[in-house]
Design an enzyme around this catalytic site. Structure first.
Site, PDB file in Angstrom:
ATOM      1  N   HIS A 125      -1.405   0.009  -9.892  1.00 32.10           N
ATOM      2  CA  HIS A 125      -1.992  -0.948  -8.927  1.00 32.10           C
ATOM      3  C   HIS A 125      -2.531  -2.202  -9.640  1.00 32.10           C
ATOM      4  CE1 HIS A 125      -4.052  -1.304  -4.731  1.00 32.10           C
ATOM      5  NE2 HIS A 125      -3.760  -2.492  -5.225  1.00 32.10           N
ATOM      6  N   ARG A 177       0.857  -1.181   0.000  1.00 33.50           N
ATOM      7  CA  ARG A 177       0.000   0.000   0.000  1.00 33.50           C
ATOM      8  C   ARG A 177       0.891   1.228   0.000  1.00 33.50           C
ATOM      9  NH1 ARG A 177      -3.545  -2.814  -1.409  1.00 33.50           N
ATOM     10  NH2 ARG A 177      -5.607  -3.106  -0.475  1.00 33.50           N
ATOM     11  N   GLU A 220      -3.952   7.226  -4.399  1.00 32.75           N
ATOM     12  CA  GLU A 220      -4.567   6.597  -5.579  1.00 32.75           C
ATOM     13  C   GLU A 220      -6.014   7.036  -5.759  1.00 32.75           C
ATOM     14  OE1 GLU A 220      -4.297   2.306  -5.738  1.00 32.75           O
ATOM     15  OE2 GLU A 220      -2.223   2.436  -5.056  1.00 32.75           O
TER      16      GLU A 220
HETATM   17  C1  DGY Z   1      -6.302  -6.003  -2.566  1.00 35.82           C
HETATM   18  O1  DGY Z   1      -7.282  -6.710  -2.848  1.00 35.82           O
HETATM   19  O2  DGY Z   1      -6.081  -5.614  -1.433  1.00 35.82           O
HETATM   20  C2  DGY Z   1      -5.343  -5.648  -3.644  1.00 35.82           C
HETATM   21  O3  DGY Z   1      -4.590  -4.540  -3.306  1.00 35.82           O
HETATM   22  C3  DGY Z   1      -5.971  -5.469  -4.971  1.00 35.82           C
HETATM   23  O4  DGY Z   1      -4.908  -5.501  -5.869  1.00 35.82           O
END
Ligand code: DGY
Length: 333
Positions: free
Chosen positions: A296, A246, A275
């Site tokens: 992402h 993240r 984002e």
């Molecule tokens: C999630 O599902 O947490 C992922 O980051 C999606 O790519």
């Protein structure tokens, strides 16, 4: 024979056809066929009347939305592995169960992490642009042109040795990297032996000694800006950092600053602090070849998304049948 009323399920984004079809068979499902992200007001309206909300990482399910939930809404079955977009504490206060979709994204995310680990030192994105951006201008091979840095024999420091971190470590070992890791808890001795991994209880100490840092821990209040300006300053000037977890685990402004100052060699980022906005300074660094940025997409495989959908369906069905769903997420302590 009486037919059982199907639960009302509100799905915030377009899901693979196979998942949507199954949801329509099992639930009174409101789908999002055109994939337009839902507004906060739309989410509030939905939670007032539906039984189950199925959000994704692009929906901020905050306390305000949760407080508007009608008494019938008892489950948020997130179509995601991470749950930092949901106020889990607020949900718990309202007696709403939250579930996620763990395990099914591990290998896909680890594959793309490895791709970034290769792409940055080996200048993959820059090289790929040479033939497409200026066709016909390539003068041919030269001994000193497009030189990157070797990854074989280097040290990788994995921040967060959960499922994804361990899967990254397995791949990195196969590429000849030696494995170092920092984690809240040390992994079991069998895994450490298999990976010939070195555990660092001090993140600072590890960061100062490795060549490539891979961020693989979830975003929690405790990991916000874990890789802070102070910690980034510990990295060696020849080191690289890769983040597929993240964006907010790294202080992005501080990262941009040290990249700009040449205090580390490069970065590979699949996730960003704000984002879907991406800091234009990062885009500039990417155009200069100092970073590789991806939108992402590290978990983005059709198989993975279908598996996520299956998990969401199992969580909803188990819950509706009166049992504890398999992927319940509890508030952080
Ligand atoms: C999630 O599902 O947490 C992922 O980051 C999606 O790519």
């Amino acid at each position: 024979m009486t037919t059982k009323k199907k639960p009302k399920v509100y799905v915030t984004r377009k899901l693979p056809d196979a998942v949507e079809t199954r949801m329509r068979e099992l639930f009174d499902a409101e789908l999002n066929i055109d994939d337009r992200p839902r507004t906060k007001d739309e989410l509030i309206e939905a939670v007032r009347s539906v039984d189950v909300l199925v959000p994704t990482v692009t929906d901020r399910v905050d306390a305000e939305i949760i407080e508007e939930a009608g008494p019938q809404m008892k489950l948020i079955a997130s179509f995601s592995n991470g749950t930092d977009h949901i106020d889990i504490e607020a949900a718990a206060r309202r007696g709403i169960t939250v579930t996620n979709t763990p395990n099914v994204l591990t290998e896909d995310t680890a594959d793309m992490t490895m791709a970034l680990i290769l792409a940055v030192p080996r200048r993959l994105a820059e090289g790929a642009r040479v033939l497409t951006d200026s066709p016909g201008e390539w003068a041919g091979w030269s001994p000193t042109w497009m030189l990157g840095r070797r990854i074989h024999g280097k040290r990788i420091g994995i921040v967060g040795m959960g499922r994804i971190g361990t899967a990254v470590a397995r791949r990195a070992k196969a590429f000849g990297l030696s494995i170092h890791y920092h984690n809240r808890k040390r992994v079991n001795p069998a895994t450490e032996d298999e990976l010939e991994a070195t555990y660092w209880d001090s993140l600072d100490q590890m960061l100062a000694r490795v060549d490539i840092v891979s961020v693989n821990c979830p975003s929690t209040p405790a990991t916000y800006h874990l890789i802070s300006a102070r910690r980034l300053a510990l990295l060696q000037p020849t080191s690289y950092i890769v983040n597929t977890a993240r964006g907010d685990v790294i202080d992005e402004a501080a990262l941009i600053k040290i990249l700009r100052e040449g205090k580390i060699a490069g970065a590979g980022l699949d996730v960003f602090e704000n984002e879907p906005a991406v800091n234009p300074k990062l885009v500039k660094l990417a155009n200069e070849g100092k970073v590789v940025i991806l939108p992402h997409m590290s978990s983005a495989t059709l198989e993975g998304r279908i598996d996520m959908g299956d998990k969401v369906i199992i969580n909803i069905r188990t819950f509706i049948d009166g049992h504890r769903p398999p992927n319940r997420v509890l508030p952080f302590r």
